[in-house]
Enzyme design. Structure first.
Site, PDB file in Angstrom:
ATOM      1  N   CYS A  14      35.932 -32.758  36.794  1.00 59.32           N
ATOM      2  CA  CYS A  14      35.285 -31.674  36.038  1.00 59.32           C
ATOM      3  C   CYS A  14      34.900 -30.525  36.966  1.00 59.32           C
ATOM      4  O   CYS A  14      34.373 -30.733  38.053  1.00 59.32           O
ATOM      5  CB  CYS A  14      34.024 -32.199  35.358  1.00 59.32           C
ATOM      6  SG  CYS A  14      34.396 -33.234  33.965  1.00 59.32           S
TER       7      CYS A  14
ATOM      8  N   ARG B 230      38.534 -37.923  28.236  1.00 58.13           N
ATOM      9  CA  ARG B 230      38.560 -38.531  29.575  1.00 58.13           C
ATOM     10  C   ARG B 230      37.404 -39.487  29.765  1.00 58.13           C
ATOM     11  O   ARG B 230      37.454 -40.390  30.589  1.00 58.13           O
ATOM     12  CB  ARG B 230      38.490 -37.442  30.652  1.00 58.13           C
ATOM     13  CG  ARG B 230      39.761 -36.662  30.794  1.00 58.13           C
ATOM     14  CD  ARG B 230      39.673 -35.654  31.883  1.00 58.13           C
ATOM     15  NE  ARG B 230      39.013 -36.217  33.057  1.00 58.13           N
ATOM     16  CZ  ARG B 230      38.685 -35.488  34.116  1.00 58.13           C
ATOM     17  NH1 ARG B 230      38.955 -34.206  34.134  1.00 58.13           N
ATOM     18  NH2 ARG B 230      38.096 -36.034  35.145  1.00 58.13           N
TER      19      ARG B 230
ATOM     20  N   ASP C 178      24.421 -35.632  34.048  1.00 56.09           N
ATOM     21  CA  ASP C 178      25.462 -35.794  33.024  1.00 56.09           C
ATOM     22  C   ASP C 178      24.905 -35.730  31.615  1.00 56.09           C
ATOM     23  O   ASP C 178      25.657 -35.762  30.644  1.00 56.09           O
ATOM     24  CB  ASP C 178      26.211 -37.124  33.212  1.00 56.09           C
ATOM     25  CG  ASP C 178      27.048 -37.100  34.477  1.00 56.09           C
ATOM     26  OD1 ASP C 178      27.491 -38.172  34.904  1.00 56.09           O
ATOM     27  OD2 ASP C 178      27.232 -36.009  35.049  1.00 56.09           O
TER      28      ASP C 178
ATOM     29  N   ARG D 299      32.558 -29.276  44.854  1.00 52.93           N
ATOM     30  CA  ARG D 299      32.409 -30.736  44.976  1.00 52.93           C
ATOM     31  C   ARG D 299      33.096 -31.189  46.263  1.00 52.93           C
ATOM     32  O   ARG D 299      34.144 -31.801  46.253  1.00 52.93           O
ATOM     33  CB  ARG D 299      32.976 -31.422  43.737  1.00 52.93           C
ATOM     34  CG  ARG D 299      32.299 -30.973  42.449  1.00 52.93           C
ATOM     35  CD  ARG D 299      32.826 -31.645  41.215  1.00 52.93           C
ATOM     36  NE  ARG D 299      32.300 -32.995  41.059  1.00 52.93           N
ATOM     37  CZ  ARG D 299      32.630 -33.780  40.015  1.00 52.93           C
ATOM     38  NH1 ARG D 299      33.513 -33.369  39.136  1.00 52.93           N
ATOM     39  NH2 ARG D 299      32.111 -34.986  39.886  1.00 52.93           N
TER      40      ARG D 299
ATOM     41  N   LYS E 295      32.214 -45.713  32.476  1.00 52.37           N
ATOM     42  CA  LYS E 295      33.407 -45.107  33.111  1.00 52.37           C
ATOM     43  C   LYS E 295      33.216 -45.005  34.624  1.00 52.37           C
ATOM     44  O   LYS E 295      34.118 -45.347  35.393  1.00 52.37           O
ATOM     45  CB  LYS E 295      33.631 -43.722  32.528  1.00 52.37           C
ATOM     46  CG  LYS E 295      34.586 -42.836  33.317  1.00 52.37           C
ATOM     47  CD  LYS E 295      34.771 -41.463  32.718  1.00 52.37           C
ATOM     48  CE  LYS E 295      33.658 -40.525  33.067  1.00 52.37           C
ATOM     49  NZ  LYS E 295      33.760 -39.875  34.401  1.00 52.37           N
ATOM     50  N   ASN E 296      32.042 -44.553  35.050  1.00 50.99           N
ATOM     51  CA  ASN E 296      31.855 -44.258  36.474  1.00 50.99           C
ATOM     52  C   ASN E 296      31.638 -45.515  37.310  1.00 50.99           C
ATOM     53  O   ASN E 296      31.705 -45.455  38.533  1.00 50.99           O
ATOM     54  CB  ASN E 296      30.724 -43.247  36.659  1.00 50.99           C
ATOM     55  CG  ASN E 296      31.109 -41.888  36.076  1.00 50.99           C
ATOM     56  OD1 ASN E 296      32.289 -41.630  35.832  1.00 50.99           O
ATOM     57  ND2 ASN E 296      30.141 -41.041  35.838  1.00 50.99           N
TER      58      ASN E 296
HETATM   59  C1  EPZ Z   1      29.638 -38.707  40.151  1.00 52.35           C
HETATM   60  O1  EPZ Z   1      30.313 -37.583  40.694  1.00 52.35           O
HETATM   61  C2  EPZ Z   1      30.053 -38.772  38.692  1.00 52.35           C
HETATM   62  N1  EPZ Z   1      31.497 -38.913  38.610  1.00 52.35           N
HETATM   63  C3  EPZ Z   1      29.621 -37.493  37.969  1.00 52.35           C
HETATM   64  O2  EPZ Z   1      29.892 -37.698  36.588  1.00 52.35           O
HETATM   65  C4  EPZ Z   1      28.119 -37.306  38.133  1.00 52.35           C
HETATM   66  O3  EPZ Z   1      27.770 -36.072  37.548  1.00 52.35           O
HETATM   67  C5  EPZ Z   1      27.746 -37.329  39.607  1.00 52.35           C
HETATM   68  O4  EPZ Z   1      28.216 -38.545  40.220  1.00 52.35           O
HETATM   69  C6  EPZ Z   1      26.244 -37.244  39.822  1.00 52.35           C
HETATM   70  O5  EPZ Z   1      25.610 -38.319  39.171  1.00 52.35           O
HETATM   71  C7  EPZ Z   1      32.030 -40.132  38.846  1.00 52.35           C
HETATM   72  O6  EPZ Z   1      31.335 -41.081  39.141  1.00 52.35           O
HETATM   73  C8  EPZ Z   1      33.528 -40.225  38.688  1.00 52.35           C
HETATM   74  P1  EPZ Z   1      27.986 -36.778  43.844  1.00 52.35           P
HETATM   75  P2  EPZ Z   1      30.323 -37.379  42.312  1.00 52.35           P
HETATM   76  O7  EPZ Z   1      28.829 -37.089  45.005  1.00 52.35           O
HETATM   77  O8  EPZ Z   1      30.373 -38.704  42.964  1.00 52.35           O
HETATM   78  C9  EPZ Z   1      27.406 -32.941  46.533  1.00 52.35           C
HETATM   79  C10 EPZ Z   1      30.877 -37.359  34.521  1.00 52.35           C
HETATM   80  O9  EPZ Z   1      30.603 -36.531  33.656  1.00 52.35           O
HETATM   81  N2  EPZ Z   1      28.285 -33.613  47.493  1.00 52.35           N
HETATM   82  O10 EPZ Z   1      26.796 -37.627  43.541  1.00 52.35           O
HETATM   83  O11 EPZ Z   1      31.347 -36.372  42.616  1.00 52.35           O
HETATM   84  C11 EPZ Z   1      28.152 -32.532  45.273  1.00 52.35           C
HETATM   85  O12 EPZ Z   1      28.781 -31.294  45.447  1.00 52.35           O
HETATM   86  C12 EPZ Z   1      30.920 -36.915  35.962  1.00 52.35           C
HETATM   87  O13 EPZ Z   1      31.100 -38.575  34.318  1.00 52.35           O
HETATM   88  C13 EPZ Z   1      28.473 -33.049  48.759  1.00 52.35           C
HETATM   89  O14 EPZ Z   1      27.926 -32.000  49.061  1.00 52.35           O
HETATM   90  O15 EPZ Z   1      28.881 -36.732  42.510  1.00 52.35           O
HETATM   91  C14 EPZ Z   1      27.044 -32.451  44.256  1.00 52.35           C
HETATM   92  O16 EPZ Z   1      26.406 -31.204  44.367  1.00 52.35           O
HETATM   93  C15 EPZ Z   1      30.711 -35.422  36.120  1.00 52.35           C
HETATM   94  N3  EPZ Z   1      29.277 -33.690  49.635  1.00 52.35           N
HETATM   95  C16 EPZ Z   1      26.086 -33.558  44.711  1.00 52.35           C
HETATM   96  O17 EPZ Z   1      26.423 -33.853  46.069  1.00 52.35           O
HETATM   97  C17 EPZ Z   1      29.900 -34.871  49.333  1.00 52.35           C
HETATM   98  O18 EPZ Z   1      30.621 -35.408  50.196  1.00 52.35           O
HETATM   99  C18 EPZ Z   1      26.207 -34.856  43.919  1.00 52.35           C
HETATM  100  O19 EPZ Z   1      27.566 -35.237  43.952  1.00 52.35           O
HETATM  101  C19 EPZ Z   1      29.711 -35.416  48.051  1.00 52.35           C
HETATM  102  C20 EPZ Z   1      28.889 -34.777  47.153  1.00 52.35           C
END
Ligand code: EPZ
Length: 432
Positions: free
Chosen positions: A117, A397, A305, A122, A22-23
């Site tokens: 989610c 989803r 995840d 985020r 999905k991702n």
């Molecule tokens: C992706 O989310 C995935 N979603 C998430 O999967 C997954 O948990 C996550 O990556 C981590 O592997 C999709 O790909 C659609 P991040 P993403 O940016 O991109 C912080 C699922 O169940 N951060 O790697 O949103 C953030 O708050 C979902 O499939 C900032 O601070 O995750 C978090 O604490 C749930 N500033 C950490 O980084 C930013 O600009 C990691 O977030 C971006 C992120």
């Protein structure tokens, strides 16, 4: 409201096929609008998040032909606006990939701030950092991310924290910027690599994905492509844990074992048996499993995840376990639901201390997000009696045909409407 009802106690056995990631698909669908030629994408998971994304690009003028439920052809030559519709796209996290894609192609984008989610704060500051470093002016107004520029210029960007989304989003914009872009502290997840491989199949010039440093040489145009998405690492991991939790024996097919190494390592550590094949993995468990200390980390560490599924399995393992969530700041909401089933878990800040109990008992529980929902179904597979998991929306989803795949493995699970008393009675009569 639709809900899953599960009668616990049946070991899952047999074979299950994992779908496309999905991702990866979400980033790839966004990338598909960057060319005026047709792209054909196979192994697309038929889940709500993907269907929302396809509706969003259709809404701005892309032609989307669903060849079958897992294959889609996209032609974005007629995109007539860079303003993505608000209605349904706000529900998903990955809507923001359309900013990077439209900025790369049209040097302009207006996309609603993402939903997704509720697992903690985020922010998107690193996405904005990436776009601004490439020369775009970015502002947030009326709930929209508005980004534009006369031209995108390559730059050397050091992310303050590892972010899957920011890495993919900046990579999308950079692949059509002038000159060289270097992304440091880049995310290394398999789905990041898959989006880059798709872009390269369209003529982009991206090197180094899967490491901390990604080098992108901008190209003026991208061409059409035919591509098949990698298997979903987290769907595979979820079924691996369902096998261990139910004391079953499952062959999980269409996987890349390398992507599952951290998950496999933890299952072996607590006493499950795991056998790897070229594109499949077999998981068996009998008797009580042991305790473990787990910390979620960016890839190749143990995936966040899979954290709810891990905590659920440890809830009935021998001894005391500790699970630390280092990626998100509020991803233990489901623990209250496990406690209603008899689990003994104490959450302190971003750590869960789990005292393994002898068994869980069925209850009606609330799924607060996608992976927690899947974990609560796993809890229901283990529990004595009936468990109701609601709502099913989150789970649907991210998991294609979730209850059908579980049923094929022998699980006593069905999806019903909470008002349909007759269906509940019929299920209970059927499974006893
Ligand atoms: C992706 O989310 C995935 N979603 C998430 O999967 C997954 O948990 C996550 O990556 C981590 O592997 C999709 O790909 C659609 P991040 P993403 O940016 O991109 C912080 C699922 O169940 N951060 O790697 O949103 C953030 O708050 C979902 O499939 C900032 O601070 O995750 C978090 O604490 C749930 N500033 C950490 O980084 C930013 O600009 C990691 O977030 C971006 C992120």
């Amino acid at each position: 409201m639709e809900q899953y009802i599960i009668k616990g106690g049946r070991p899952l056995t047999g074979e299950v096929m994992v779908g496309g990631a999905k991702n990866a698909a979400l980033g790839i669908i966004a990338a598909a609008v960057m060319t005026d030629e047709t792209v054909k994408i196979e192994n697309v998971p038929d889940v709500k998040d993907i269907n929302y994304m396809l509706q969003a690009i259709e809404d701005i003028g892309a032609k989307v032909d669903r060849i079958n439920k897992n294959t889609v052809k996209i032609n974005a030559s007629k995109i007539n606006t860079v303003n993505v519709d608000f209605d349904y796209i706000r529900k998903i996290r990955a809507s923001y990939y359309l900013v990077g894609a439209l900025l790369g192609k049209c040097k302009n984008a207006q996309v609603p701030l993402p939903g997704g989610c509720n697992i903690g704060s985020r922010p998107i500051d690193q996405h904005i950092k990436g776009f601004e470093a490439l020369g775009a002016a970015v502002k947030i107004e009326h709930g929209l991310i508005c980004a534009n520029t006369d031209n995108l210029k390559g730059n050397h960007i050091y992310f303050d924290g590892v972010s899957v989304g920011a890495t993919i989003n900046t990579m999308l914009a950079a692949c059509m910027a002038d000159g060289l872009t270097i992304l440091e502290n880049a995310a290394k997840e398999p789905h990041v690599v898959d989006v880059a491989n798709f872009l390269n199949s369209m003529g982009a010039n991206i090197k180094g994905t899967g490491t901390d440093i990604i080098r992108i040489k901008g190209v003026p145009k991208l061409h059409g492509s035919e591509y098949s998405i990698i298997p979903d690492q987290i769907e595979a991991g979820t079924f691996m844990f369902a096998a261990a939790a139910s004391k079953g024996d499952i062959l999980i097919k269409n996987v890349i074992p390398k992507h599952l190494e951290a998950i496999t390592a933890k299952l072996l550590e607590i006493g499950a048996q795991v056998v790897e094949f070229d594109d499949a993995i077999r998981v068996r468990a009998c008797g009580k499993l042991g305790h473990s200390h787990v910390k979620t980390l960016v890839y190749p560490g143990f995936p966040t995840d899979m954290q709810p599924q891990m905590t659920t399995l440890l809830a009935v393992s021998q001894g005391t376990s500790i699970v630390t969530e280092s990626i998100f700041d509020n991803r233990f909401k489901y623990v209250d639901e496990l406690s209603r089933m008899g689990a003994s878990i104490k959450v302190e800040s971003n750590t869960a201390i789990i005292d393994g109990v002898d068994k869980l008992t069925g209850a009606t529980v609330w799924a607060p997000d996608l992976r927690a929902g899947a974990a609560l179904v796993i809890a229901g597979l283990m529990a004595d009696g009936y468990t109701v998991v609601e709502p099913v929306d989150y789970i649907e989803r991210g998991y294609e045909n979730f209850e059908e795949k579980m049923q094929q493995l022998g699980a006593a699970i069905t999806k019903i409407d909470s008002e349909d008393i007759k269906a509940i009675r019929k299920f209970k009569l059927k499974v006893g």
